[in-house]
Write a protein that holds these residues in place. Structure first.
Motif, PDB file in Angstrom:
ATOM      1  N   SER A  80      13.529   5.661  -4.673  1.00  0.00           N
ATOM      2  CA  SER A  80      13.356   6.402  -3.342  1.00  0.00           C
ATOM      3  C   SER A  80      12.097   6.587  -3.448  1.00  0.00           C
ATOM      4  O   SER A  80      11.206   6.594  -2.312  1.00  0.00           O
ATOM      5  N   LEU A  81      11.399   7.471  -4.192  1.00  0.00           N
ATOM      6  CA  LEU A  81       9.891   8.048  -4.148  1.00  0.00           C
ATOM      7  C   LEU A  81       9.001   7.144  -4.293  1.00  0.00           C
ATOM      8  O   LEU A  81       7.957   7.378  -3.813  1.00  0.00           O
ATOM      9  N   MET A  82       9.315   5.924  -4.543  1.00  0.00           N
ATOM     10  CA  MET A  82       8.268   4.795  -4.989  1.00  0.00           C
ATOM     11  C   MET A  82       7.876   4.372  -3.340  1.00  0.00           C
ATOM     12  O   MET A  82       6.975   3.539  -3.156  1.00  0.00           O
ATOM     13  N   LEU A 116       2.092   9.446  -2.194  1.00  0.00           N
ATOM     14  CA  LEU A 116       2.716   9.730  -3.554  1.00  0.00           C
ATOM     15  C   LEU A 116       2.479   8.657  -4.578  1.00  0.00           C
ATOM     16  O   LEU A 116       2.056   8.969  -5.530  1.00  0.00           O
ATOM     17  N   ARG A 117       2.851   7.496  -4.202  1.00  0.00           N
ATOM     18  CA  ARG A 117       2.370   6.156  -4.952  1.00  0.00           C
ATOM     19  C   ARG A 117       1.004   6.076  -5.136  1.00  0.00           C
ATOM     20  O   ARG A 117       0.773   5.845  -6.298  1.00  0.00           O
ATOM     21  N   ASN A 118       0.332   6.239  -4.136  1.00  0.00           N
ATOM     22  CA  ASN A 118      -1.199   5.911  -4.208  1.00  0.00           C
ATOM     23  C   ASN A 118      -1.907   6.981  -5.230  1.00  0.00           C
ATOM     24  O   ASN A 118      -2.729   6.438  -6.030  1.00  0.00           O
ATOM     25  N   PHE A 119      -1.360   8.066  -5.149  1.00  0.00           N
ATOM     26  CA  PHE A 119      -1.941   8.990  -5.988  1.00  0.00           C
ATOM     27  C   PHE A 119      -1.642   8.779  -7.521  1.00  0.00           C
ATOM     28  O   PHE A 119      -2.538   8.947  -8.318  1.00  0.00           O
ATOM     29  N   LEU A 143      13.401   5.364   8.812  1.00  0.00           N
ATOM     30  CA  LEU A 143      13.845   5.601   7.481  1.00  0.00           C
ATOM     31  C   LEU A 143      13.176   4.653   6.357  1.00  0.00           C
ATOM     32  O   LEU A 143      12.820   3.249   6.887  1.00  0.00           O
ATOM     33  N   ILE A 144      13.065   5.073   5.413  1.00  0.00           N
ATOM     34  CA  ILE A 144      12.327   4.036   4.378  1.00  0.00           C
ATOM     35  C   ILE A 144      13.327   4.095   3.012  1.00  0.00           C
ATOM     36  O   ILE A 144      13.086   3.223   2.256  1.00  0.00           O
TER      37      ILE A 144
END
Length: 557
Positions: A240-242, A247-250, A500-501
């Motif tokens: 989910s966090l991906m 956040l992913r790019n960081f 929604l993601i």
């Protein structure tokens, strides 16, 4: 015929060399290298010996170094000095370990057995110092000196190509020279995936599939995660966090968090890079190193082999990452930039002093009862602001009775009905820590909104699950129609529409069920269902038919 003086001189030289050899043997045995369970640095590292001999100009120090080197090579000190001389010895060692491009053992490298997802520990000594991976069998060994485990393995098994897991240099053992060959770059990329800022910016536009060594195709970012043992709650949280782009790019660029020494942050970044890497040898990733860091940092609150709640794990993970990443001057991090919102909380509770006075009156005279109820003067009202990373939504209780067909009625509730908890008017009764009436109002919306449905209720005997289905839109969730939001500033516009993601789902009974997750791939706006190693494309309509437990919404910009 030798005279007596010559014989005495020869005897003293022999006894001196024996004493020196005994001293060297005592030093090596005292260092504990013979014991495979004692962690040690690679004392026989040829490059370090050469550099040490080159920089030491003092006669005594240089002499002892030569003795140690000669003893380790199994040569007599006198022969070394007589035959080669000290300068010649260093030149010989330097030429012996020069990098080479024509290693004859490169065709023995077996990429099928290479797996860098597990902890970097020597398989013999269990030490994490100076560990090399054998590129022929995939096992980890420590050191590459004459008495190291990697050197011994190269002689016993005939495996000659090794990569240092920290420096990424490749060596041939037992010869000891470094191998310079561009054909090994793909192994380095799998060991330590790396992204440029341009590549990170193009990830969401990439529609190209990648191919693993076994011929299977996979989508970078849509790879399955191994369920090591009841770790599906970790897998669905990570997947989910991906999908949270900032956040992913960081975490895809290690320079962003190189100042942070936390093992949890480093392992989370490594896992993120492996999931999104387009040149993996296989189509799945094992989060083993990340789980070890989680167990250590959480003090085994979350551990392998014990099922846990993804809501608790996500809350702990986000707060811990923030605590490790925040700067000292500002209490800010990439976690707060993505997920932090603000609530206004109005708490109405009985006035403590009046309540105690009434209780005392009851105790003093049981005949004289106070019959009047709580008035406005007896209520203590407190208004405060608080930050949040996720919002908990209360589900209506399920019906107690069955329908005509003797089947349980599964109720449904619109998401907008349970969101009214945060409209500022709806009262929520709380019992702990004290009886109070709470009102919540959202004063600032986050860029990514995390909602969790409170499906599970624990009592003294068992855990009960609420099966109510929540009807929610996959796109264009407009919050301003249901929640009064603050007016934006002059130069800003109100952003209250969300898509929604990610949607985490729980299936089965409370104690025996499992978790899966629906995630969206942005490059094609397709939905995928992921359960551990199983990844399959699905329809958006199927996402809304499940028992949603945790949802992540992205704000439309």
């Amino acid at each position: 015929m030798k005279n007596k003086r010559e014989e005495d001189d020869m005897g003293s030289e022999v006894s001196g060399s024996v004493l020196k050899r005994q001293r060297v043997d005592e030093q090596s045995s005292a260092s504990g290298i013979g014991n495979p369970l004692v962690p040690y640095n690679d004392v026989d590292d040829e490059d370090e010996d050469f550099e040490r001999g080159k920089t030491n100009n003092g006669g005594g120090v240089e002499e002892s170094n030569t003795q140690v080197v000669a003893a380790e090579n199994g040569e007599d000190e006198e022969e070394e000095e007589d035959v080669y001389g000290q300068g010649d010895s260093l030149e010989r060692r330097k030429s012996q370990f020069e990098p080479r491009e024509d290693c004859p053992y490169l065709d023995t490298v077996n990429r099928q057995v290479l797996d860098f997802d597990f902890e970097k520990f020597c398989s013999v000594s269990l030490s994490n110092l100076n560990v090399y991976a054998c590129l022929v069998c995939g096992k980890y060994y420590q050191g590459r000196g004459k008495k190291s485990h990697a050197y011994t393995h190269s002689l016993e098994a005939g495996h000659h190509v090794y990569i240092n897991l920290r420096t990424e240099k490749v060596y041939c053992l037992p010869d000891g020279y470094e191998i310079i060959d561009p054909s090994l770059d793909d192994i380095r990329h799998v060991l330590n995936p790396r992204f440029t800022r341009d590549q990170v910016g193009q990830i969401d536009k990439n529609r190209q599939w990648s191919r693993a060594l076994d011929g299977s195709d996979y989508l970078p970012g849509m790879v399955g995660l191994n369920n090591i043992k009841e770790t599906d709650f970790v897998n669905v949280t990570i997947q989910s966090l991906m999908r949270v782009t900032p956040l992913r790019n960081f975490f895809l660029i290690p320079e962003n968090y190189q100042h942070c020494k936390s093992p949890l942050v480093q392992r989370f970044g490594e896992l993120m890079r492996k999931i999104w890497h387009a040149r993996n040898f296989k189509g799945q990733v094992s989060p083993h190193e990340f789980l070890q860091a989680v167990m250590k940092v959480s003090k085994k609150r979350f551990r392998i082999g014990q099922q846990s709640d993804p809501v608790e794990f996500m809350a702990w993970l986000l707060n811990t990452l923030h605590a490790n990443l925040r700067t000292s001057k500002k209490n800010n991090s990439i976690i707060y930039e993505c997920f932090q919102g603000e609530l206004e909380v109005i708490k109405e509770s009985p006035n403590k002093a009046i309540t105690e006075k009434k209780q005392n009156a009851d105790d003093q005279s049981s005949d004289q009862r106070i019959t009047d109820g709580v008035t406005k003067h007896d209520i203590f009202t407190e208004t405060s602001r608080m930050q949040f990373l996720m919002l908990g939504l209360d589900l209506p209780p399920p019906p107690l009775f069955k329908d005509v067909m003797e089947k349980n009625i599964i109720p449904q509730v619109p998401l907008f009905n349970i969101l009214k908890k945060f409209d500022g008017d709806t009262v929520t009764e709380v019992v702990r820590p004290r009886v109070a009436r709470m009102k919540y109002r959202v004063t600032r919306l986050p860029r990514y909104l995390i909602l969790h449905m409170q499906r599970f209720k624990k009592n003294n005997f068992f855990i009960e699950k609420n099966p109510t289905l929540v009807n929610f839109p996959v796109k264009n969730l407009e919050l301003k129609d249901f929640i009064p939001l603050p007016m934006p500033k002059e130069n800003e516009r109100l952003r209250s529409k969300y898509d929604l993601i990610a949607n985490i789902v729980h299936d089965g009974k409370p104690n025996e069920g499992f978790y899966r997750v629906f995630v969206q791939r942005k490059s094609e706006e397709l939905w995928y269902e992921m359960q551990d190693l199983h990844v399959s494309e699905t329809l958006p309509q199927m996402v809304a038919l499940s028992e949603a437990y945790v949802q992540i919404y992205e704000q439309q910009q």
